[in-house]
Design a protein around this motif. Structure first.
Motif, short mmCIF file in Angstrom:
data_model
loop_
_atom_site.label_atom_id
_atom_site.label_comp_id
_atom_site.label_asym_id
_atom_site.label_seq_id
_atom_site.Cartn_x
_atom_site.Cartn_y
_atom_site.Cartn_z
N VAL A 70 1.03 -1.43 -0.07
CA VAL A 70 0.18 0.02 0.36
C VAL A 70 1.42 1.50 0.73
O VAL A 70 0.88 1.95 -1.02
N GLY A 71 1.35 1.28 1.18
CA GLY A 71 2.49 2.56 1.00
C GLY A 71 3.60 2.85 0.38
O GLY A 71 4.55 4.43 -0.23
N LEU A 72 4.15 2.02 -0.19
CA LEU A 72 5.29 1.39 -1.72
C LEU A 72 4.32 1.85 -2.95
O LEU A 72 4.67 2.59 -3.35
N TRP A 73 4.15 0.67 -3.90
CA TRP A 73 3.51 0.42 -4.66
C TRP A 73 1.89 1.39 -5.06
O TRP A 73 2.12 1.12 -5.71
N GLY A 74 1.35 0.96 -4.23
CA GLY A 74 -0.11 1.29 -3.78
C GLY A 74 0.09 2.63 -4.66
O GLY A 74 -0.75 3.71 -5.64
N ILE A 75 0.75 3.90 -3.44
CA ILE A 75 1.17 5.71 -3.68
C ILE A 75 1.77 5.37 -5.05
O ILE A 75 1.73 6.61 -5.42
N VAL A 76 2.67 4.76 -4.98
CA VAL A 76 3.82 5.39 -7.16
C VAL A 76 3.34 4.30 -7.50
O VAL A 76 2.74 5.79 -8.24
N SER A 77 1.91 3.98 -7.25
CA SER A 77 1.22 3.25 -8.92
C SER A 77 0.03 4.97 -8.72
O SER A 77 0.40 5.44 -10.14
N LEU A 78 -0.43 5.28 -8.34
CA LEU A 78 -1.20 6.91 -7.77
C LEU A 78 -0.11 8.18 -8.77
O LEU A 78 -1.00 9.14 -9.03
N GLY A 79 0.82 8.10 -7.56
CA GLY A 79 1.67 9.36 -8.53
C GLY A 79 1.98 9.28 -9.75
O GLY A 79 2.07 10.07 -10.09
N ILE A 80 2.10 8.11 -10.44
CA ILE A 80 1.50 7.87 -11.87
C ILE A 80 1.10 8.27 -12.24
O ILE A 80 1.09 9.06 -13.05
N TYR A 81 0.30 7.73 -11.77
CA TYR A 81 -1.06 8.02 -12.36
C TYR A 81 -2.02 9.94 -12.42
O TYR A 81 -1.84 10.11 -13.29
N PHE A 82 -1.32 10.27 -11.35
CA PHE A 82 -1.43 12.04 -11.27
C PHE A 82 -0.58 12.71 -12.11
O PHE A 82 -0.09 13.39 -12.17
N GLY A 83 0.65 11.81 -13.06
CA GLY A 83 1.06 12.83 -14.24
C GLY A 83 2.27 12.84 -13.58
O GLY A 83 3.20 13.10 -14.85
N ILE A 84 3.22 11.88 -12.53
CA ILE A 84 4.81 12.11 -13.05
C ILE A 84 4.95 10.86 -13.90
O ILE A 84 4.36 9.78 -13.78
N SER A 85 6.20 11.18 -14.27
CA SER A 85 6.48 10.06 -15.83
C SER A 85 6.98 8.95 -15.02
O SER A 85 7.70 9.13 -13.71
N ALA A 86 7.29 8.56 -15.82
CA ALA A 86 7.58 6.44 -15.33
C ALA A 86 9.10 6.63 -14.87
O ALA A 86 9.74 6.27 -13.66
N GLY A 87 10.20 7.27 -15.62
CA GLY A 87 11.29 7.19 -15.53
C GLY A 87 11.44 8.52 -14.66
O GLY A 87 12.28 7.65 -13.53
N ILE A 88 10.80 9.47 -14.18
CA ILE A 88 11.26 10.08 -13.38
C ILE A 88 10.98 9.40 -11.77
O ILE A 88 11.31 9.59 -10.93
N ALA A 89 9.72 8.37 -12.13
CA ALA A 89 9.02 7.89 -10.61
C ALA A 89 9.80 7.00 -10.43
O ALA A 89 10.93 6.60 -9.05
N SER A 90 10.53 6.63 -10.87
CA SER A 90 12.12 5.23 -10.94
C SER A 90 12.90 5.84 -10.33
O SER A 90 13.55 5.73 -9.73
N LEU A 91 13.94 7.61 -10.80
CA LEU A 91 14.52 7.87 -9.86
C LEU A 91 14.49 8.52 -8.60
O LEU A 91 14.44 8.35 -8.00
N VAL A 92 12.98 9.27 -8.42
CA VAL A 92 12.93 10.07 -7.61
C VAL A 92 13.11 8.96 -6.03
O VAL A 92 13.21 9.07 -4.88
#
Length: 292
Positions: A70-92
């Motif tokens: 929930v805290g990691l992959w659920g929230i990261v998926s939500l972050g990607i859903y709300f517009g952050i790019s996949a590449g930047i998400a992997s970096l952050v």
């Protein structure tokens, strides 16, 4: 490290890097919480009926399952859903390395040497550059959500450390059973029952591939191989290989999703990866300098 194991470690970081792009592909048709919930449901079933529970307290299994799913992959998926790019998400997400250092200092009473402090400052500078990206691939909400995911990942690292379980494969399978229900509840609370009633209507070949890729290569195979390498070799030889994840993440988003690699992104990536290198090797370098 043997050449075969070295190449295997690179392959795992490749899988983990491009996984962010496949998450984004799945989010085109499936709710982020539902996508993550299905991922962890199938990570656990049916293997949980055949794999013995690890011999560690349930509090570690439950807390890891909630934070990892929930805290990691659920929230990261939500972050990607709300517009952050996949590449930047992997970096952050790699900023979890620095959050882990801080948490280890607070919870495990581990000391923070000057190289780790320097690495943290450099990483923050890289993060500030990312905030200033204006090509539409970074949203403030998406960035905050991925940072929350990075913090959750740091807590999972502390849990693994305190649990001290050698059977990581069993640990992941049993912990995964505690992720789906909270994720399904969050899917219902944010989008109502339509995420369930329209699930099969929205399900397509791309979404199925996204789910299967997250389950088998990324989670079960990836973490099993990675932790076997950690048992086989010193952590100092294996952990720094994770620096390849954001590189493959950025390249994956470029080739798979056709996301632009702008100058600021490249510079920010250099700062954060350089900070990760200092975080991993800085103390050894300082010791060598002092000896000379």
């Amino acid at each position: 490290m043997k050449q075969y194991d070295f190449l295997l470690a690179i392959f795992i970081t490749f899988i983990w890097g491009i996984n962010f792009s496949f998450i984004k592909l799945g989010l085109n048709s499936i709710d982020p919480f539902l996508l993550s919930g299905i991922r962890f449901l199938l990570c656990s079933f049916p293997l949980i009926f055949f794999i013995k529970r690890p011999n560690i307290p349930m509090k570690y299994i439950i807390s890891y399952g909630l934070l990892f799913g929930v805290g990691l992959w659920g929230i990261v998926s939500l972050g990607i859903y709300f517009g952050i790019s996949a590449g930047i998400a992997s970096l952050v997400l790699q900023l979890s390395a620095f959050f882990t250092v801080i948490l280890a200092s607070i919870i495990l009473k581990e000391s923070i040497d000057i190289s780790k402090k320097l690495a943290f400052i450099i990483a923050i500078f890289g993060l500030c550059l990312i905030i200033n990206v204006t090509d539409g691939s970074v949203t403030f909400l998406g960035l905050i959500l991925v940072l929350v995911g990075a913090l959750s990942m740091s807590f999972t690292n502390i849990i693994v450390k305190k649990a001290n379980s050698k059977d990581i494969f069993s640990f992941i399978i049993w912990a995964s059973i505690f992720s789906p229900i909270p994720l399904f509840i969050l899917a219902y609370l944010t989008h109502g029952d339509t995420v369930f009633t329209n699930f099969f209507y929205n399900l397509n070949k791309t979404a199925i591939f996204s789910i299967l890729f997250q389950i088998y290569p990324t989670t079960l195979f990836g973490y099993w191989i990675w932790n076997n390498l950690l048992h086989k070799y010193p952590a100092s030889s294996v952990a720094p290989m994770g620096l390849m994840v954001p590189i493959f993440g950025l390249l994956g988003s470029y080739f798979i999703l056709d996301e632009e690699l702008g100058f600021i992104k490249i510079v920010a990536s250099i700062f954060i990866i350089f900070a990760l290198i200092i975080n991993s090797y800085g103390e050894k370098i300082l010791q060598k300098i002092c000896r000379t």
